[in-house]
Write a protein that holds these residues in place. Structure first.
Motif, PDB file in Angstrom:
ATOM      1  N   PHE A  11       0.832  -1.206   0.000  1.00  0.00           N
ATOM      2  CA  PHE A  11       0.000   0.000   0.000  1.00  0.00           C
ATOM      3  C   PHE A  11       0.866   1.256   0.000  1.00  0.00           C
ATOM      4  CE2 PHE A  11      -2.056   3.436   2.388  1.00  0.00           C
ATOM      5  CZ  PHE A  11      -3.201   3.621   1.615  1.00  0.00           C
ATOM      6  N   ALA A  12       1.922   1.269   0.835  1.00  0.00           N
ATOM      7  CA  ALA A  12       2.796   2.439   0.913  1.00  0.00           C
ATOM      8  C   ALA A  12       3.489   2.685  -0.420  1.00  0.00           C
ATOM      9  CB  ALA A  12       3.824   2.251   2.026  1.00  0.00           C
ATOM     10  N   ALA A  13       3.924   1.612  -1.089  1.00  0.00           N
ATOM     11  CA  ALA A  13       4.614   1.753  -2.380  1.00  0.00           C
ATOM     12  C   ALA A  13       3.669   2.318  -3.432  1.00  0.00           C
ATOM     13  CB  ALA A  13       5.167   0.404  -2.822  1.00  0.00           C
ATOM     14  N   PHE A  14       2.460   1.763  -3.496  1.00  0.00           N
ATOM     15  CA  PHE A  14       1.498   2.226  -4.503  1.00  0.00           C
ATOM     16  C   PHE A  14       1.076   3.665  -4.222  1.00  0.00           C
ATOM     17  CE2 PHE A  14      -2.745   2.729  -6.284  1.00  0.00           C
ATOM     18  CZ  PHE A  14      -2.574   2.242  -7.562  1.00  0.00           C
ATOM     19  N   ALA A  15       0.771   3.968  -2.958  1.00  0.00           N
ATOM     20  CA  ALA A  15       0.351   5.322  -2.596  1.00  0.00           C
ATOM     21  C   ALA A  15       1.451   6.336  -2.880  1.00  0.00           C
ATOM     22  CB  ALA A  15      -0.049   5.370  -1.125  1.00  0.00           C
ATOM     23  N   THR A  16       2.704   5.957  -2.630  1.00  0.00           N
ATOM     24  CA  THR A  16       3.821   6.862  -2.886  1.00  0.00           C
ATOM     25  C   THR A  16       3.936   7.182  -4.364  1.00  0.00           C
ATOM     26  OG1 THR A  16       5.034   6.003  -0.980  1.00  0.00           O
ATOM     27  CG2 THR A  16       6.307   7.168  -2.647  1.00  0.00           C
ATOM     28  N   ILE A  17       3.732   6.181  -5.220  1.00  0.00           N
ATOM     29  CA  ILE A  17       3.812   6.413  -6.662  1.00  0.00           C
ATOM     30  C   ILE A  17       2.695   7.334  -7.124  1.00  0.00           C
ATOM     31  CG2 ILE A  17       3.572   5.288  -8.913  1.00  0.00           C
ATOM     32  CD1 ILE A  17       5.112   2.938  -7.798  1.00  0.00           C
ATOM     33  N   VAL A  18       1.501   7.169  -6.564  1.00  0.00           N
ATOM     34  CA  VAL A  18       0.383   8.053  -6.917  1.00  0.00           C
ATOM     35  C   VAL A  18       0.702   9.486  -6.504  1.00  0.00           C
ATOM     36  CG1 VAL A  18      -2.037   8.601  -6.468  1.00  0.00           C
ATOM     37  CG2 VAL A  18      -1.348   6.223  -6.827  1.00  0.00           C
ATOM     38  N   VAL A  19       1.181   9.666  -5.287  1.00  0.00           N
ATOM     39  CA  VAL A  19       1.524  11.011  -4.801  1.00  0.00           C
ATOM     40  C   VAL A  19       2.654  11.605  -5.631  1.00  0.00           C
ATOM     41  CG1 VAL A  19       2.424  12.319  -2.841  1.00  0.00           C
ATOM     42  CG2 VAL A  19       0.716  10.521  -2.467  1.00  0.00           C
ATOM     43  N   MET A  20       3.647  10.794  -5.980  1.00  0.00           N
ATOM     44  CA  MET A  20       4.754  11.265  -6.797  1.00  0.00           C
ATOM     45  C   MET A  20       4.268  11.738  -8.162  1.00  0.00           C
ATOM     46  SD  MET A  20       8.141   9.135  -8.032  1.00  0.00           S
ATOM     47  CE  MET A  20       7.107   7.892  -8.849  1.00  0.00           C
ATOM     48  N   ASP A  21       3.360  10.982  -8.771  1.00  0.00           N
ATOM     49  CA  ASP A  21       2.837  11.374 -10.076  1.00  0.00           C
ATOM     50  C   ASP A  21       2.021  12.654  -9.978  1.00  0.00           C
ATOM     51  OD1 ASP A  21       2.543  10.101 -12.937  1.00  0.00           O
ATOM     52  OD2 ASP A  21       0.565  10.881 -12.443  1.00  0.00           O
ATOM     53  N   LEU A  39      11.921   3.998  -8.332  1.00  0.00           N
ATOM     54  CA  LEU A  39      11.417   4.064  -6.961  1.00  0.00           C
ATOM     55  C   LEU A  39      11.228   2.691  -6.338  1.00  0.00           C
ATOM     56  CD1 LEU A  39      10.416   5.863  -4.659  1.00  0.00           C
ATOM     57  CD2 LEU A  39       8.142   5.805  -5.707  1.00  0.00           C
ATOM     58  N   THR A  40      10.555   1.790  -7.046  1.00  0.00           N
ATOM     59  CA  THR A  40      10.227   0.484  -6.453  1.00  0.00           C
ATOM     60  C   THR A  40      10.668  -0.703  -7.281  1.00  0.00           C
ATOM     61  OG1 THR A  40       8.047   0.383  -7.517  1.00  0.00           O
ATOM     62  CG2 THR A  40       8.180   1.510  -5.385  1.00  0.00           C
ATOM     63  N   GLY A  41      11.001  -0.480  -8.559  1.00  0.00           N
ATOM     64  CA  GLY A  41      11.362  -1.602  -9.421  1.00  0.00           C
ATOM     65  C   GLY A  41      10.190  -2.526  -9.720  1.00  0.00           C
ATOM     66  N   GLY A  42       8.978  -2.058  -9.446  1.00  0.00           N
ATOM     67  CA  GLY A  42       7.788  -2.881  -9.653  1.00  0.00           C
ATOM     68  C   GLY A  42       7.319  -3.613  -8.411  1.00  0.00           C
ATOM     69  N   GLY A  43       8.067  -3.518  -7.343  1.00  0.00           N
ATOM     70  CA  GLY A  43       7.720  -4.227  -6.114  1.00  0.00           C
ATOM     71  C   GLY A  43       7.045  -3.312  -5.102  1.00  0.00           C
ATOM     72  N   PRO A  44       6.876  -3.817  -3.877  1.00  0.00           N
ATOM     73  CA  PRO A  44       7.191  -5.192  -3.441  1.00  0.00           C
ATOM     74  C   PRO A  44       6.241  -6.216  -4.063  1.00  0.00           C
ATOM     75  CG  PRO A  44       6.035  -3.996  -1.710  1.00  0.00           C
ATOM     76  CD  PRO A  44       6.291  -2.998  -2.794  1.00  0.00           C
ATOM     77  N   GLY A  45       6.779  -7.336  -4.448  1.00  0.00           N
ATOM     78  CA  GLY A  45       6.001  -8.326  -5.178  1.00  0.00           C
ATOM     79  C   GLY A  45       5.611  -7.774  -6.527  1.00  0.00           C
ATOM     80  N   SER A  46       4.319  -7.701  -6.791  1.00  0.00           N
ATOM     81  CA  SER A  46       3.823  -7.126  -8.038  1.00  0.00           C
ATOM     82  C   SER A  46       2.911  -5.939  -7.764  1.00  0.00           C
ATOM     83  CB  SER A  46       3.062  -8.184  -8.841  1.00  0.00           C
ATOM     84  OG  SER A  46       1.974  -8.708  -8.077  1.00  0.00           O
ATOM     85  N   ALA A  47       3.077  -5.317  -6.590  1.00  0.00           N
ATOM     86  CA  ALA A  47       2.179  -4.237  -6.171  1.00  0.00           C
ATOM     87  C   ALA A  47       2.264  -3.028  -7.083  1.00  0.00           C
ATOM     88  CB  ALA A  47       2.488  -3.829  -4.732  1.00  0.00           C
ATOM     89  N   THR A  48       3.435  -2.738  -7.642  1.00  0.00           N
ATOM     90  CA  THR A  48       3.606  -1.579  -8.525  1.00  0.00           C
ATOM     91  C   THR A  48       4.158  -1.996  -9.881  1.00  0.00           C
ATOM     92  OG1 THR A  48       5.823  -1.145  -7.632  1.00  0.00           O
ATOM     93  CG2 THR A  48       3.985  -0.028  -6.574  1.00  0.00           C
ATOM     94  N   ARG A  49       3.874  -3.223 -10.278  1.00  0.00           N
ATOM     95  CA  ARG A  49       4.329  -3.681 -11.593  1.00  0.00           C
ATOM     96  C   ARG A  49       3.316  -3.229 -12.635  1.00  0.00           C
ATOM     97  NH1 ARG A  49       6.265  -9.803 -12.495  1.00  0.00           N
ATOM     98  NH2 ARG A  49       7.726  -9.058 -10.904  1.00  0.00           N
ATOM     99  N   PHE A  50       3.470  -2.003 -13.088  1.00  0.00           N
ATOM    100  CA  PHE A  50       2.585  -1.465 -14.105  1.00  0.00           C
ATOM    101  C   PHE A  50       2.876  -2.126 -15.448  1.00  0.00           C
ATOM    102  CE2 PHE A  50       2.578   2.749 -11.568  1.00  0.00           C
ATOM    103  CZ  PHE A  50       1.781   2.157 -10.608  1.00  0.00           C
ATOM    104  N   VAL A  51       2.030  -1.851 -16.429  1.00  0.00           N
ATOM    105  CA  VAL A  51       2.186  -2.468 -17.749  1.00  0.00           C
ATOM    106  C   VAL A  51       3.542  -2.117 -18.352  1.00  0.00           C
ATOM    107  CG1 VAL A  51       1.330  -2.461 -20.109  1.00  0.00           C
ATOM    108  CG2 VAL A  51      -0.279  -2.601 -18.221  1.00  0.00           C
ATOM    109  N   GLY A  52       3.943  -0.861 -18.218  1.00  0.00           N
ATOM    110  CA  GLY A  52       5.238  -0.455 -18.750  1.00  0.00           C
ATOM    111  C   GLY A  52       6.387  -1.210 -18.110  1.00  0.00           C
ATOM    112  N   VAL A  53       6.303  -1.410 -16.806  1.00  0.00           N
ATOM    113  CA  VAL A  53       7.349  -2.166 -16.101  1.00  0.00           C
ATOM    114  C   VAL A  53       7.323  -3.624 -16.536  1.00  0.00           C
ATOM    115  CG1 VAL A  53       8.167  -2.908 -13.826  1.00  0.00           C
ATOM    116  CG2 VAL A  53       7.254  -0.601 -14.133  1.00  0.00           C
ATOM    117  N   HIS A  54       6.135  -4.172 -16.755  1.00  0.00           N
ATOM    118  CA  HIS A  54       6.016  -5.564 -17.204  1.00  0.00           C
ATOM    119  C   HIS A  54       6.651  -5.735 -18.587  1.00  0.00           C
ATOM    120  CE1 HIS A  54       4.438  -9.604 -17.343  1.00  0.00           C
ATOM    121  NE2 HIS A  54       3.807  -9.350 -18.475  1.00  0.00           N
TER     122      HIS A  54
END
Length: 292
Positions: free
Chosen positions: A151-161, A232-247
């Motif tokens: 949750f923290a990783a995803f929320a951080t990316i949203v705030v960053m964007d 920022l996250t490399g797509g992690g942790p796990g697949s929480a921030t693995r967006f299509v571009g990262v995939h």
């Protein structure tokens, strides 16, 4: 006739550049998407496999998960940027002390490259040295670690964007608001309309084209977000921030699966076009029909 010829001559350099750097790469990617190709394998030649790559996508759990993560990110980021950008645009329409300085600072994120933005936020979010986790822990007693919390990783990316791209939305909406005629607003006030009625029945319909254009731009940019997330996250942790571009990045570079990566790129482009078309039909087509 002469003016038409002159127009085509002036457009020719742009059309040539667009053909070589836009059309040809797209055609090549579509061609590669119908092949199995690993240029670094023992057999580096392309092997035609028809629609196998497209069939594989349907059962690719990682790709489907990345689409869901991307759509969620796009929704929260773009909607937040529109809301914050509109209120900032309204604020900049008024005079207040330090307006010029604040407006300059507000637009600074736009000149930063996405990979730099990701690097800066990586430093700010690192638990041992980051300023954000430090103050969140000191002021609110929150322990934030984007390396372990999905949750923290995803929320951080949203705030960053939001931090990075809200200035673009603000500038676009300022231009739209400045160009609005004042007569409809004055007439509405004379007729006794309140602020909410003026906003929904006059302001929103009149700035709808600018809003749609802004959403188009942000939608296309957000769907292909890679640099900031990778840094920022490399797509992690796990697949929480693995967006299509990262995939796609993971398929093409670490796995060197160029054929399948090209297939995903084509599908993402198609989904982007469909999303933009649906947005146009929903927001602008009814408006144009009423005018006719």
């Amino acid at each position: 006739m002469h003016s038409n010829r002159l127009g085509w001559i002036l457009l020719a350099p742009t059309l040539v550049i667009l053909f070589f750097f836009g059309v040809l790469p797209f055609v090549y990617v579509v061609f590669v998407s119908f092949h199995s190709w690993n240029p670094f394998a023992a057999n580096p030649e392309m092997i035609f496999n028809g629609a196998d790559n497209f069939r594989k996508i349907v059962f690719d759990a990682e790709f489907l998960n990345s689409v869901g993560v991307t759509v969620t990110f796009v929704f929260f980021a773009v909607v937040s940027e529109l809301i914050v950008g509109y209120f900032l645009a309204q604020a900049f329409m008024k005079e207040f002390p330090g307006k010029a300085i604040f407006r300059t600072i507000h637009t600074l994120p736009l000149i930063m490259a996405p990979i730099i933005v990701g690097s800066v936020w990586k430093l700010m979010m690192t638990p041992s040295i980051g300023i954000i986790p430090h103050y969140l822990n000191e002021w609110f007693g929150l322990s934030v670690n984007i390396g372990t919390s999905s949750f923290a990783a995803f929320a951080t990316i949203v705030v960053m964007d939001i931090w990075h791209w809200t200035p673009l939305v603000t500038l676009t909406l300022i231009a739209a608001l400045v160009s609005l005629p004042q007569d409809p607003f004055e007439q509405a006030q004379i007729d006794g309309a309140n602020k909410r009625q003026i906003f929904f029945h006059i302001t929103v319909p009149m700035i709808a084209p600018a809003v749609v254009a802004t959403v188009f731009i942000r939608l296309m940019d957000a769907l292909r977000t890679v640099d900031e997330v990778w840094m920022l996250t490399g797509g992690g942790p796990g697949s929480a921030t693995r967006f299509v571009g990262v995939h796609i990045f993971r398929e093409v570079f670490p796995k060197t699966n160029y054929g399948y990566g090209s297939t995903i790129s084509v599908i993402v482009l198609y989904l982007t076009i469909v999303a933009c078309w649906l947005l146009y039909v929903t927001m602008l087509a009814p408006r144009n029909t009423k005018k006719d």
